[in-house]
Design a protein around this motif. Structure first.
Motif, short mmCIF file in Angstrom:
data_model
loop_
_atom_site.label_atom_id
_atom_site.label_comp_id
_atom_site.label_asym_id
_atom_site.label_seq_id
_atom_site.Cartn_x
_atom_site.Cartn_y
_atom_site.Cartn_z
N GLU A 261 -87.02 31.66 -2.15
CA GLU A 261 -85.67 31.88 -1.60
C GLU A 261 -85.44 33.36 -1.29
OE1 GLU A 261 -84.94 27.81 -1.65
OE2 GLU A 261 -84.18 29.52 -0.50
N ILE A 262 -86.39 33.96 -0.58
CA ILE A 262 -86.27 35.38 -0.25
C ILE A 262 -85.06 35.64 0.65
CG2 ILE A 262 -87.78 35.25 1.77
CD1 ILE A 262 -88.81 38.06 0.93
N GLY A 263 -84.59 34.62 1.35
CA GLY A 263 -83.40 34.78 2.18
C GLY A 263 -82.16 35.11 1.40
N ASP A 264 -82.18 34.91 0.08
CA ASP A 264 -81.03 35.22 -0.78
C ASP A 264 -81.17 36.57 -1.47
OD1 ASP A 264 -81.26 31.85 -1.32
OD2 ASP A 264 -79.37 32.72 -0.64
N GLY B 168 -106.90 35.81 -10.38
CA GLY B 168 -105.83 36.74 -10.70
C GLY B 168 -104.53 36.01 -11.01
N PRO B 169 -103.49 36.76 -11.37
CA PRO B 169 -102.22 36.12 -11.73
C PRO B 169 -101.47 35.57 -10.53
CG PRO B 169 -102.00 38.50 -11.78
CD PRO B 169 -103.45 38.22 -11.53
N PHE B 170 -100.73 34.51 -10.76
CA PHE B 170 -99.76 33.99 -9.79
C PHE B 170 -98.39 34.21 -10.40
CE2 PHE B 170 -98.19 31.40 -6.35
CZ PHE B 170 -97.07 30.78 -6.88
N VAL B 171 -97.60 35.11 -9.82
CA VAL B 171 -96.31 35.51 -10.40
C VAL B 171 -95.20 35.09 -9.44
CG1 VAL B 171 -94.91 37.42 -11.23
CG2 VAL B 171 -97.39 37.44 -11.59
N ALA B 172 -94.27 34.29 -9.95
CA ALA B 172 -93.20 33.75 -9.11
C ALA B 172 -91.85 34.31 -9.52
CB ALA B 172 -93.18 32.22 -9.20
N LEU B 173 -91.00 34.54 -8.54
CA LEU B 173 -89.62 34.97 -8.79
C LEU B 173 -88.71 34.25 -7.81
CD1 LEU B 173 -87.58 36.94 -10.20
CD2 LEU B 173 -87.95 38.47 -8.27
N ASN B 174 -87.69 33.57 -8.34
CA ASN B 174 -86.70 32.90 -7.49
C ASN B 174 -85.56 33.87 -7.24
OD1 ASN B 174 -84.56 31.33 -6.44
ND2 ASN B 174 -85.42 29.49 -7.35
N CYS B 175 -85.48 34.39 -6.02
CA CYS B 175 -84.49 35.42 -5.70
C CYS B 175 -83.06 34.89 -5.79
CB CYS B 175 -84.75 35.97 -4.30
SG CYS B 175 -86.38 36.71 -4.11
N ALA B 176 -82.88 33.56 -5.68
CA ALA B 176 -81.54 32.98 -5.73
C ALA B 176 -81.11 32.70 -7.16
CB ALA B 176 -81.49 31.69 -4.91
N ALA B 177 -82.06 32.64 -8.10
CA ALA B 177 -81.72 32.25 -9.47
C ALA B 177 -81.46 33.44 -10.37
CB ALA B 177 -82.86 31.41 -10.06
N LEU C 131 -98.88 38.54 -0.73
CA LEU C 131 -97.47 38.17 -0.72
C LEU C 131 -97.27 36.81 -0.07
CD1 LEU C 131 -94.51 39.05 -1.28
CD2 LEU C 131 -94.44 39.90 1.07
N VAL C 132 -96.58 35.92 -0.81
CA VAL C 132 -96.17 34.63 -0.27
C VAL C 132 -94.66 34.51 -0.51
CG1 VAL C 132 -96.42 32.12 -0.38
CG2 VAL C 132 -98.40 33.59 -0.81
N CYS C 133 -93.92 34.17 0.53
CA CYS C 133 -92.47 34.02 0.40
C CYS C 133 -92.07 32.61 0.84
CB CYS C 133 -91.72 35.04 1.26
SG CYS C 133 -92.09 36.77 0.83
N ALA C 134 -90.91 32.19 0.41
CA ALA C 134 -90.40 30.87 0.79
C ALA C 134 -88.89 30.94 0.96
CB ALA C 134 -90.77 29.83 -0.26
N THR C 135 -88.37 30.06 1.80
CA THR C 135 -86.93 30.00 2.01
C THR C 135 -86.54 28.66 2.62
OG1 THR C 135 -85.04 31.05 3.15
CG2 THR C 135 -87.14 31.05 4.31
N HIS C 136 -85.32 28.23 2.30
CA HIS C 136 -84.79 27.04 2.96
C HIS C 136 -83.90 27.43 4.13
CE1 HIS C 136 -81.28 28.12 0.52
NE2 HIS C 136 -80.57 27.37 1.34
N ARG C 137 -83.70 28.75 4.30
CA ARG C 137 -82.85 29.25 5.39
C ARG C 137 -83.70 29.54 6.63
NH1 ARG C 137 -78.03 30.79 3.12
NH2 ARG C 137 -78.03 31.19 0.87
N MET C 138 -83.01 29.68 7.76
CA MET C 138 -83.65 30.16 8.98
C MET C 138 -83.50 31.68 8.99
SD MET C 138 -85.03 27.61 10.42
CE MET C 138 -85.46 28.35 12.00
#
Length: 687
Positions: free
Chosen positions: A452-455, A401-410, A488-495
């Motif tokens: 960057e879901i924290g943003d 299936g598709p892998f769809v990425a979105l950078n919430c900070a960009a 759902l996979v999320c990533a962040t550099h924040r705590m």
């Protein structure tokens, strides 16, 4: 350096004279200007553009920026990462990277603060329209007219007030062949760099490739080129073919190679392009997925081809004649997916390079593949969180299936809602008539990666939470809920815990996205740097004539292990890419002399050998020929025979440097800050 200044001065005088002839005498200064610049000057004069205008007459300005960004949302979202990468290459050079749409409106820019402030005085900022009809000859507007890369330096700009700029731009073509926008690098006209146009052309090609792969993510993609070493690089042609064997898309390079494709394409049969039937081509690729296949084209040319990103099961629809006894499971076992770091089609197993902290994260993530458990990836910027997310996707049952990425900070805050949820036609001013499918819907049946879901703005957090709870999405302006099935996979550099306490992140969403948390360690703490370096070098040189022929010296590897890597893996990738590019044709080992100078601006660790010392030990070149003159110790300008010429001083400096490097022309050229060809010419004058 002196030669460049002299050449720049001569060019400036030539352009000044051309302006006098053109604007004061009405003459056509042929041969004095680049052909595309002269054509633009003539167009501007014929359309009545005033070369003395102040350039402030902007019919839309910032009022039209929101609508323009909506119209070009796919271009804008995919260009952000490319622009950041380009800006890293030119940072602190007094320049800026610009994205404009197909009308010449600036959508987004990144730049050094000092130059950005000056650029705003000539309206070089988001919301400004830089069409040729409004601002005369300029790289953005002229590129749109020429549909080809253009460089406009200083006084070559039609408007007097824009003579302070030097601009290099390249068109970005859509997957259907039209100009979708322009990438541009602009700076002070006094600091023009001759390689800038090449850099922006490569960036535009990278962006075009991304747009093509997104549009045809569900089709079979075939890479083609007349030269086998170009397969896998930015120069490859791309064909999108349906499972039934119909060509439904082709990038500009593929169209140039095939010659027979109609402008509208309209689902041409593969057999109308190639003498080999599509089913036979798929069979060959299945038998040997890594081999290049020779294709004889109907136009009489021969190209080499390789299947890209298409599982064998997709190809079965095109073959249609495989015996029923050969099950899909057997077909997949015969051709397992390889680790392809260049395309991102890798698994968690591919990332295992020996570091215990990373291995712990990989093992934990592997246990939840195929389960409805959200994954949260934590780590500093540049550690490879998106690569980890891709590996998680391709390791599970959703890999087809598709892998769809979105950078919430960009993504700008006013665009993120329509980017995530999509919108119906007419939902707001400037919306496309047919509407737009959002990232959540695009990820149906696959994986949605929110970087960057924290943003993410608080308002969007509430809507995302509702989607995760109800498994349905409602586009902006719509009433109907659309069911979605996503991992759902999320990533962040924040705590995120701290963000929850601070009130900037919803607590209920935190527990929704935090099914399993893994941490990717920073590069400075990893014990597998040598393996990482080997993988990056292999990926960088894959498909090139140097593949498998370049190694990295032990001194460089030792330094890599000591360096703190503030930019993490992303910085390491850039360093290796630059070092590989600086190798001469006869060099096969990356040494300290090939590393970017900014890497050694300071001692990387208090107890480590200074980077500058490493450079000096390796003979790193000074910044200009002037820097070697004290080492060369030339005779006084006045000698017994009278004053010595500059040529004599220069040749003596060359002779001294050649002695110091033992006659190695490549090393001497680097010491002197000139090309090998230039050095050969100067040496010829000594004989």
């Amino acid at each position: 350096m002196t030669g460049q200044l002299l050449a720049g001065g001569a060019r400036e005088l030539r352009v000044t004279e051309a302006r006098r002839q053109f604007f004061e005498e009405g003459a056509c200064p042929e041969g004095e200007l680049p052909a595309e610049v002269l054509r633009s000057w003539l167009r501007c004069r014929d359309s009545g553009v005033d070369y003395q205008a102040d350039g402030r007459g902007d019919p839309e300005g910032r009022s039209g920026l929101v609508a323009a960004r909506e119209r070009s949302e796919l271009l804008l979202s995919n260009a952000s990462g490319v622009m950041e990468h380009v800006f890293e290459q030119i940072r602190a050079s007094g320049s800026m990277v610009i994205l404009a749409d197909d009308q010449g409106m600036i959508l987004h820019s990144l730049g050094d603060p000092d130059f950005v402030n000056r650029a705003q005085r000539v309206a070089l900022q988001p919301g400004a329209l830089w069409s040729e009809s409004l601002r005369g000859t300029n790289a953005i507007g002229t590129t749109l007219v020429e549909a080809a890369p253009v460089e406009v330096i200083g006084a070559e700009h039609f408007l007097d007030r824009n003579g302070i700029l030097t601009c290099s731009a390249a068109p970005v073509f859509s997957p259907t062949g039209e100009v979708a926008g322009v990438l541009d690098i602009s700076g002070d006209s006094r600091s023009n760099q001759r390689h800038t146009l090449g850099l922006v052309r490569l960036a535009a090609q990278l962006l075009e490739k991304r747009l093509f792969e997104i549009q045809y993510a569900r089709e079979i993609v075939v890479a083609i080129h007349a030269r086998p070493e170009c397969i896998g690089g930015l120069q490859e042609g791309l064909l999108a073919v349906s499972p039934e064997g119909r060509v439904v898309g082709a990038n500009s390079i593929a169209r140039g190679l095939l010659k027979s494709l109609p402008a509208g394409l309209e689902a041409v049969d593969f057999s109308a392009v190639s003498r080999l039937a599509f089913g036979s081509f798929i069979d060959r690729c299945t038998r040997d997925p890594y081999a290049l296949q020779a294709l004889d084209l109907r136009c009489g040319e021969r190209v080499f081809a390789r299947l890209r990103g298409a599982p064998p099961l997709i190809g079965m629809a095109a073959r249609g004649n495989r015996p029923a006894a050969e099950s899909p499971a057997r077909v997949q076992e015969a051709a397992p997916k390889p680790c392809n770091r260049r395309t991102g089609e890798i698994t968690l197993e591919c990332l295992a390079t020996g570091d215990p902290r990373l291995q712990l994260a990989l093992d934990r993530a592997a246990r939840i593949t195929g389960k409805d458990i959200p994954l949260l990836i934590q780590g500093e910027s540049g550690v490879g969180k998106e690569l980890f997310a891709r590996a998680f996707h391709f390791s599970g049952p959703r890999s087809d299936g598709p892998f769809v990425a979105l950078n919430c900070a960009a993504i700008p805050e006013n665009l993120i809602e329509s980017e995530l949820f999509g919108y119906v036609g007419g939902a707001f001013t400037g919306a496309r008539r047919e509407g737009s499918v959002g990232k959540i819907q695009q990820a149906h049946g696959g994986t949605l990666f929110l970087d960057e879901i924290g943003d993410m703005p608080l308002g969007m957090q509430a809507r995302l939470l509702r989607v995760l709870q109800e498994r349905c999405v409602t586009p902006v302006g719509g009433q109907r809920q659309i069911p979605v099935d996503i991992s759902l996979v999320c990533a962040t550099h924040r705590m995120l815990r701290d963000a929850v306490r601070a009130g900037s992140f919803r607590e209920d969403l935190y527990y929704r996205v935090n099914g399993l948390t893994v941490t990717v360690p920073p590069l400075r703490d990893r014990t597998d740097i040598r393996s990482i370096v080997a993988n990056i070098l292999e990926a960088e040189l894959a498909g090139t004539p140097r593949e498998g022929q370049v190694s990295i010296g032990g001194q460089v590897l030792d330094f890599f292990e000591r360096y703190p890597w503030p930019g993490n893996v992303r910085q390491l990738q850039n360093v290796i890419r630059v070092a590989a590019a600086l190798l001469d044709d006869d060099e096969t080992e990356i040494l300290p002399v090939h590393l970017p100078e900014e890497l050694f601006g300071a001692d990387p660790m208090d107890d480590a050998e200074s980077g500058q010392g490493l450079l000096q030990d390796a003979g790193q070149p000074p910044r200009s020929m002037a820097a070697v003159m004290p080492t060369a110790q030339p005779a006084p300008l006045m000698a017994a025979g009278g004053a010595r010429s500059l040529d004599e001083i220069e040749l003596e400096a060359i002779a001294v440097v050649m002695r110091e490097v033992g006659g190695n022309v490549s090393a001497a050229a680097r010491r002197l800050g000139i090309s090998r060809n230039t050095l050969y010419r100067k040496i010829g004058r000594m004989s």
